[in-house]
Motif scaffolding. Structure first.
Motif, mmCIF file in Angstrom:
data_model
loop_
_atom_site.group_PDB
_atom_site.id
_atom_site.type_symbol
_atom_site.label_atom_id
_atom_site.label_comp_id
_atom_site.label_asym_id
_atom_site.label_seq_id
_atom_site.Cartn_x
_atom_site.Cartn_y
_atom_site.Cartn_z
ATOM 1 N N ASN A 1 5.836 -5.739 1.081
ATOM 2 C CA ASN A 1 6.360 -6.976 1.682
ATOM 3 C C ASN A 1 6.685 -6.796 3.166
ATOM 4 O OD1 ASN A 1 6.207 -8.439 -0.744
ATOM 5 N ND2 ASN A 1 8.163 -7.609 -1.410
ATOM 6 N N GLN A 2 5.800 -6.140 3.865
ATOM 7 C CA GLN A 2 5.926 -5.891 5.315
ATOM 8 C C GLN A 2 7.160 -5.038 5.672
ATOM 9 O OE1 GLN A 2 3.440 -6.487 7.558
ATOM 10 N NE2 GLN A 2 2.374 -6.981 5.683
ATOM 11 N N LEU B 1 1.057 0.355 11.006
ATOM 12 C CA LEU B 1 2.237 1.094 10.547
ATOM 13 C C LEU B 1 3.249 1.242 11.684
ATOM 14 C CD1 LEU B 1 0.590 3.908 8.386
ATOM 15 C CD2 LEU B 1 1.793 1.862 7.580
ATOM 16 N N HIS B 2 2.744 1.516 12.870
ATOM 17 C CA HIS B 2 3.604 1.656 14.056
ATOM 18 C C HIS B 2 4.362 0.359 14.318
ATOM 19 C CE1 HIS B 2 4.268 1.261 18.448
ATOM 20 N NE2 HIS B 2 4.700 2.503 18.338
ATOM 21 N N ALA B 3 3.669 -0.767 14.170
ATOM 22 C CA ALA B 3 4.300 -2.073 14.418
ATOM 23 C C ALA B 3 5.470 -2.303 13.459
ATOM 24 C CB ALA B 3 3.272 -3.190 14.289
ATOM 25 N N ILE C 1 0.839 -1.204 0.000
ATOM 26 C CA ILE C 1 0.000 0.000 0.000
ATOM 27 C C ILE C 1 0.868 1.244 0.000
ATOM 28 C CG2 ILE C 1 -0.172 0.001 2.533
ATOM 29 C CD1 ILE C 1 -3.126 0.893 2.191
ATOM 30 N N ILE C 2 0.319 2.311 -0.547
ATOM 31 C CA ILE C 2 0.934 3.628 -0.427
ATOM 32 C C ILE C 2 -0.102 4.565 0.178
ATOM 33 C CG2 ILE C 2 0.379 4.160 -2.847
ATOM 34 C CD1 ILE C 2 2.682 6.172 -2.852
ATOM 35 N N PHE C 3 0.284 5.236 1.250
ATOM 36 C CA PHE C 3 -0.530 6.280 1.858
ATOM 37 C C PHE C 3 0.004 7.595 1.294
ATOM 38 C CE2 PHE C 3 -0.725 2.774 4.801
ATOM 39 C CZ PHE C 3 -2.062 2.740 5.175
ATOM 40 N N TYR C 4 -0.870 8.360 0.668
ATOM 41 C CA TYR C 4 -0.414 9.565 -0.017
ATOM 42 C C TYR C 4 -1.483 10.651 0.049
ATOM 43 C CZ TYR C 4 -3.650 8.591 -3.796
ATOM 44 O OH TYR C 4 -4.794 8.391 -4.513
#
Length: 119
Positions: free
Chosen positions: A97-98, A45-47, A4-7
């Protein structure tokens, strides 16, 4: 978490980076303005990133407006601000890929694009 990309679509840098992504890439595009990041997504995302601070943008106009540079922020504060307003998320954020790639520094973007190419 899927690749995923957060943008932010109004961000010129994000648009430029997105144009450089192969159309064949199996990537989910997440517009953080239209679809704000959820607490669950932020925790994921934090993990991967290891801290909320790593995901936090000090370039956001609200960072200056809130005078946050003169405050001692905790991880709880970073999380709160990230959930409060989309501009506090460093952009873009790729998860491939994590592995996480945060921000738009050329070396980070190059690594994210290389990871996508091997996907």
């Amino acid at each position: 978490m899927n690749d995923i990309i957060f943008y932010l679509p109004s961000c010129d840098t994000c648009r430029k980076i997105i144009k450089s992504i192969s159309p064949k890439a199996a990537l989910i595009y997440h517009d953080i303005k239209q679809d704000p990041i959820t607490e669950n997504q932020l925790q994921q995302l934090h993990a991967i990133a290891g801290s909320y601070e790593a995901l936090f943008s000090r370039k956001a106009q609200l960072y200056k407006a809130y005078d946050l540079k003169n405050k001692s922020l905790t991880e709880s504060d970073y999380k709160m601000y990230l959930l409060e307003h989309y501009t506090f998320l460093a952009r873009p954020v790729f998860v491939i890929n994590q592995q996480i790639y945060i921000g738009n520094k050329p070396e980070i973007v190059a690594k994210a694009l290389a990871a996508l190419a091997h996907d």
